[in-house]
Scaffold this active site. Structure first.
Site, PDB file in Angstrom:
ATOM      1  N   GLY A  77       0.784  -1.228   0.000  1.00  0.00           N
ATOM      2  CA  GLY A  77       0.000   0.000   0.000  1.00  0.00           C
ATOM      3  C   GLY A  77       0.816   1.278   0.000  1.00  0.00           C
ATOM      4  N   LYS A 115     -30.717  22.959  14.966  1.00  0.00           N
ATOM      5  CA  LYS A 115     -30.533  21.519  15.150  1.00  0.00           C
ATOM      6  C   LYS A 115     -29.615  21.259  16.332  1.00  0.00           C
ATOM      7  CE  LYS A 115     -26.404  20.721  12.325  1.00  0.00           C
ATOM      8  NZ  LYS A 115     -25.818  20.024  11.181  1.00  0.00           N
ATOM      9  N   ASP A 159     -22.424  14.886   3.886  1.00  0.00           N
ATOM     10  CA  ASP A 159     -21.680  13.671   4.254  1.00  0.00           C
ATOM     11  C   ASP A 159     -22.616  12.468   4.232  1.00  0.00           C
ATOM     12  OD1 ASP A 159     -19.953  11.767   5.182  1.00  0.00           O
ATOM     13  OD2 ASP A 159     -19.348  12.848   6.976  1.00  0.00           O
ATOM     14  N   GLY A 181     -27.833  12.797   6.583  1.00  0.00           N
ATOM     15  CA  GLY A 181     -28.834  12.729   7.644  1.00  0.00           C
ATOM     16  C   GLY A 181     -29.399  14.106   7.959  1.00  0.00           C
TER      17      GLY A 181
END
Length: 368
Positions: free
Chosen positions: A94, A248, A278, A281
């Site tokens: 890697g 929120k 992202d 939600g």
């Protein structure tokens, strides 16, 4: 002045010249055969000027990492220059191996690499690229990170946590960055984490243009949280429409609970504006809260389409009319198949900013 004076040079004509000061008694031929050249201008070094055409400037180079090469190619096409030649390989364990395949000594170099998923690998790749450029004696290295990973961890909001946005800033500078170019940082104060010049671009010109063309009726711009109010207010001012805010409360990482809507959205078309999408939600819950308050339709736009975890599925199943994002981050194959997600290019915006930095002109004029 005698003919032995080393600062005198012959002129092409003798009829138009005047006698040198203090030598009015000389014959016309003697006075006009020579013209004084100031010593200061004869010894002054020539100034280095950048070419007005970047395609002709051999000291201007753009290189791309593997995170978003299509964006780099768009930028280079806009500027009329080729993408720098490199070789990027990975060992079986890697590790990243990077090699420059062209000379960069003394060049003004721009490295385009968003630190998106996989974040750690793309970040290390960027550091390795800059180290190679520094060791190859590049004149100046500008890191162009359309998306700045780790930006959301910009303060100690809990005990015993790291401030990773500052850590990444230190890593970039240590690796060799002389200046940086970002798009819509999660928090503007991140610029202060750098001890080098930082140019902070906004995707708003591209997004505003798109929604102006849509000409949505009764439009209201909505900030999904208190932290994005300034961004939403600027957007609403450009669109000349009202502003609303959704309050929120975040209960855990990537978990939020919408509380209430501040502002009148009943019977209006709402446009949710955020910098990052992202897990989606927050976006989906905000859309539901607006519709519950009587909104007719809900659109959304964001600069960075991270779209991790269940984000794509949530958006596809949501009541959103459309989610408009930019290409700071390449969409996954799954996200590309969702008709609700539309991508706008910011290659022109980045290209003009890169040109301004290289030509040493104002970047802020791009947003006037």
């Amino acid at each position: 002045m005698s003919e032995k004076d080393t600062t005198a040079v012959p002129t092409s004509s003798s009829s138009d010249s005047n006698p040198a000061p203090g030598h009015g008694t000389e014959s016309p031929k003697q006075a006009s055969d020579f013209q004084l050249t100031p010593i200061a201008s004869a010894t002054k070094p020539a100034e280095k000027k950048r070419s007005s055409k970047l395609s002709e400037d051999k000291r201007f180079k753009i290189f791309s990492g593997s995170a978003n090469r299509p964006l780099t190619e768009e930028i280079c096409k806009f500027l009329g220059v080729p993408v720098g030649e490199t070789r990027l390989q990975r060992f079986s364990d890697g590790e990243t191996h990077f090699q420059l395949l062209e000379n960069v000594r003394g060049a003004d170099v721009f490295v385009v690499q968003p630190t998106c998923h996989p974040v750690d690998r793309n970040l290390v790749e960027l550091l390795i690229m800059m180290d190679a450029l520094r060791r190859a004696s590049a004149g100046r290295i500008t890191v162009v990170a359309p998306y700045y990973g780790y930006a959301r961890q910009d303060r100690k909001d809990r005990p015993r946590v790291a401030i990773t946005s500052k850590l990444v800033a230190d890593l970039l500078v240590t690796a060799g960055a002389n200046r940086a170019l970002f798009v819509d940082l999660h928090a503007a104060q991140i610029q202060g984490f750098f001890n080098i010049p930082v140019d902070h671009l906004f995707a708003s010109p591209v997004l505003v243009g798109y929604f102006r063309d849509l000409n949505l009726p009764n439009l209201t711009v909505v900030s999904p949280d208190a932290g994005g109010v300034e961004r939403a207010r600027f957007f609403a001012k450009k669109m000349e429409v009202p502003l609303a805010i959704v309050d929120k409360r975040r209960t855990d990482i990537n978990v939020t609970e919408v509380m209430n809507v501040i502002g009148d959205v009943k019977g209006r078309t709402c446009l949710i504006l955020d910098d990052i999408v992202d897990t989606a939600g927050t976006l989906v819950k905000t859309a539901e809260a607006l519709l519950d308050q009587g909104a007719e339709k809900v659109y959304a736009c964001a600069s960075h389409a991270v779209l991790s975890g269940p984000a794509v599925e949530r958006i596809a199943n949501s009541k959103l009319e459309e989610l408009v994002v930019t290409n700071t981050i390449p969409l996954s194959e799954e996200a590309s198949k969702v008709s609700k997600i539309k991508v706008l290019s910011i290659a022109g915006l980045l290209g003009r900013a890169i040109e301004s930095i290289h030509m040493e002109t104002s970047v802020s004029t791009l947003f006037n």
